[in-house]
Write a protein that holds these residues in place. Structure first.
Motif, PDB file in Angstrom:
ATOM      1  N   ASN A  44       0.837  -1.194   0.000  1.00  0.00           N
ATOM      2  CA  ASN A  44       0.000   0.000   0.000  1.00  0.00           C
ATOM      3  C   ASN A  44       0.885   1.263   0.000  1.00  0.00           C
ATOM      4  N   HIS A  45       2.176   1.073  -0.224  1.00  0.00           N
ATOM      5  CA  HIS A  45       3.134   2.165  -0.344  1.00  0.00           C
ATOM      6  C   HIS A  45       3.746   2.115  -1.747  1.00  0.00           C
ATOM      7  N   ASN A  46       4.479   3.163  -2.102  1.00  0.00           N
ATOM      8  CA  ASN A  46       5.017   3.279  -3.458  1.00  0.00           C
ATOM      9  C   ASN A  46       6.292   2.428  -3.632  1.00  0.00           C
ATOM     10  N   VAL A 128      11.309  -3.762   6.398  1.00  0.00           N
ATOM     11  CA  VAL A 128      11.267  -2.303   6.301  1.00  0.00           C
ATOM     12  C   VAL A 128       9.811  -1.828   6.283  1.00  0.00           C
ATOM     13  N   HIS A 129       9.508  -0.925   7.201  1.00  0.00           N
ATOM     14  CA  HIS A 129       8.237  -0.197   7.284  1.00  0.00           C
ATOM     15  C   HIS A 129       7.023  -1.101   7.080  1.00  0.00           C
ATOM     16  N   ALA A 130       6.280  -0.913   5.962  1.00  0.00           N
ATOM     17  CA  ALA A 130       4.988  -1.601   5.807  1.00  0.00           C
ATOM     18  C   ALA A 130       5.117  -3.111   5.635  1.00  0.00           C
ATOM     19  N   ASP A 209       8.850  11.423   8.205  1.00  0.00           N
ATOM     20  CA  ASP A 209       8.439  10.026   8.019  1.00  0.00           C
ATOM     21  C   ASP A 209       7.215   9.775   8.899  1.00  0.00           C
ATOM     22  N   GLU A 210       6.620   8.601   8.716  1.00  0.00           N
ATOM     23  CA  GLU A 210       5.585   8.166   9.652  1.00  0.00           C
ATOM     24  C   GLU A 210       6.265   7.555  10.873  1.00  0.00           C
ATOM     25  N   LEU A 211       5.811   7.962  12.044  1.00  0.00           N
ATOM     26  CA  LEU A 211       6.348   7.391  13.282  1.00  0.00           C
ATOM     27  C   LEU A 211       5.344   6.333  13.767  1.00  0.00           C
ATOM     28  N   TYR A 212       5.635   5.087  13.456  1.00  0.00           N
ATOM     29  CA  TYR A 212       4.733   4.004  13.860  1.00  0.00           C
ATOM     30  C   TYR A 212       4.671   3.915  15.387  1.00  0.00           C
ATOM     31  N   HIS A 213       3.467   3.781  15.905  1.00  0.00           N
ATOM     32  CA  HIS A 213       3.331   3.569  17.349  1.00  0.00           C
ATOM     33  C   HIS A 213       2.427   2.373  17.637  1.00  0.00           C
ATOM     34  N   GLY A 260      10.828   4.469   6.924  1.00  0.00           N
ATOM     35  CA  GLY A 260      10.878   4.285   5.472  1.00  0.00           C
ATOM     36  C   GLY A 260       9.525   4.259   4.799  1.00  0.00           C
ATOM     37  N   HIS A 261       8.623   5.173   5.182  1.00  0.00           N
ATOM     38  CA  HIS A 261       7.295   5.246   4.558  1.00  0.00           C
ATOM     39  C   HIS A 261       7.385   5.545   3.060  1.00  0.00           C
ATOM     40  N   ASP A 262       8.248   6.478   2.712  1.00  0.00           N
ATOM     41  CA  ASP A 262       8.336   6.876   1.303  1.00  0.00           C
ATOM     42  C   ASP A 262       9.758   7.300   0.956  1.00  0.00           C
TER      43      ASP A 262
HETATM   44 ZN    ZN Z   1       3.628   4.205   5.679  1.00  0.00          ZN
END
Ligand code: ZN
Length: 307
Positions: A44-46, A128-130, A209-213, A260-262
């Motif tokens: 769902n990310h690029n 990484v990320h997602a 970036d997105e800060l996942y919580h 690493g969202h984008d």
């Molecule tokens: Zn993201």
């Protein structure tokens, strides 16, 4: 004359020997490279934009070769990397699986192959990320990644108390996974003696970036290396959230970064360096790659240029 001929002969012999040695050294060097297979194709990310950045970040060190395999949805167009490897890849050819994938379940056969190869230490895993959003119903995957983007009923959570001591929040209590608005944020190294983080500034600013919580999971054999404070003013939890960690999965090593969202997040030299060192550590248990001089500081982000 005889003497001259003898010298020429010696020189020739030396050159030949040296030539052979040099060639062998080069061959060995190529063989010694860490072989990474990057999986993408659904996210769902690029992923079409981020895969080339990670491939380049790793290959630029001279330490890795990176092949890409895309598990595309039927009829979907391929990514931006030429000469990709068909999915599923032959894991016997690789040292590390790097997942940039968040999509439909992999085949049961490939799941089993990854699980077995990771357990025996034949391959390592980088998340990484997602990639940590994927496969919520795959129990072994949840153990491999330690924790990820899951609801609060899916497992425990890790945070820190006021003294910086790790606190395990049980399943069902407190927030599940989420993130506030994107912003640059500080990464705080919690174990500066680990090969991945050794020599890093204690605190460094990560680019926007997105800060996942509130990430959830079984959290078995997780070694927390860094956290970030999720500011309530930005929509965060008002708590310290895990930001870099490793998982020991039987004999296997896993490196996990929720950053690493984008493209902007991945151009951060802090992200790039942790990806390079984390991947090297996952493959070998050691880190030889340096921390660059332009690494971010506690006050200032630092990113590679857009070219
Ligand atoms: Zn993201």
């Amino acid at each position: 004359m005889q003497r001259l001929m003898r010298i020429s002969f010696l020189l020739l012999t030396a050159c030949t020997l040296f030539g052979v040695d040099a060639t062998q050294a080069e061959d060995k060097k190529a063989e010694d490279k860490i072989k990474v297979i990057l999986i993408d194709g659904q996210n769902n990310h690029n992923w079409r934009a981020t895969t080339p950045i990670m491939k380049k970040a790793l290959e630029d060190t001279g330490r890795f070769t990176v092949d890409v395999t895309s598990n595309l949805k039927e009829g979907d167009k391929p990514g931006n990397v030429k000469d990709t490897v068909p999915f599923p890849p032959d894991l016997g050819k690789y040292n590390v699986v790097l997942s940039n994938y968040n999509g439909a379940a992999w085949t049961a056969e490939f799941q089993k192959t990854l699980d077995e190869n990771l357990k025996t230490g034949k391959v390592s895993l980088v998340i990484v990320h997602a990639a940590n959003n994927a496969f919520g119903n795959w129990d072994q995957y949840n153990k491999m990644i330690g924790m990820g983007w899951r609801g609060n009923g899916a497992g425990d959570r890790l945070t820190l108390d006021a003294d910086g001591k790790e606190v395990r929040v049980p399943k069902g209590k407190g927030p599940g996974a989420g993130h506030g608005s994107q912003h640059p944020f500080k990464v705080v190294v919690r174990d500066g003696e680990h090969p991945i983080t050794k020599g890093m500034p204690k605190e460094w600013m990560h680019a926007q970036d997105e800060l996942y919580h509130g990430m959830r999971g079984p959290i078995e054999n997780v070694h927390l290396l860094a956290t970030s404070f999720a500011d309530k003013a930005k929509g965060g939890t008002g708590e310290h959230e895990p930001m870099i960690w490793t998982v020991t999965y039987d004999k296997g090593r896993v490196f996990h970064t929720p950053m690493g969202h984008d493209v902007a997040g991945m151009r951060c030299i802090g992200f790039i360096t942790t990806l390079q060192r984390g991947t090297e550590w996952a493959a070998t248990g050691k880190v030889t790659l340096p921390i660059p001089k332009d690494f971010p500081t506690a006050e200032k982000t630092s990113s590679i240029s857009e070219k």
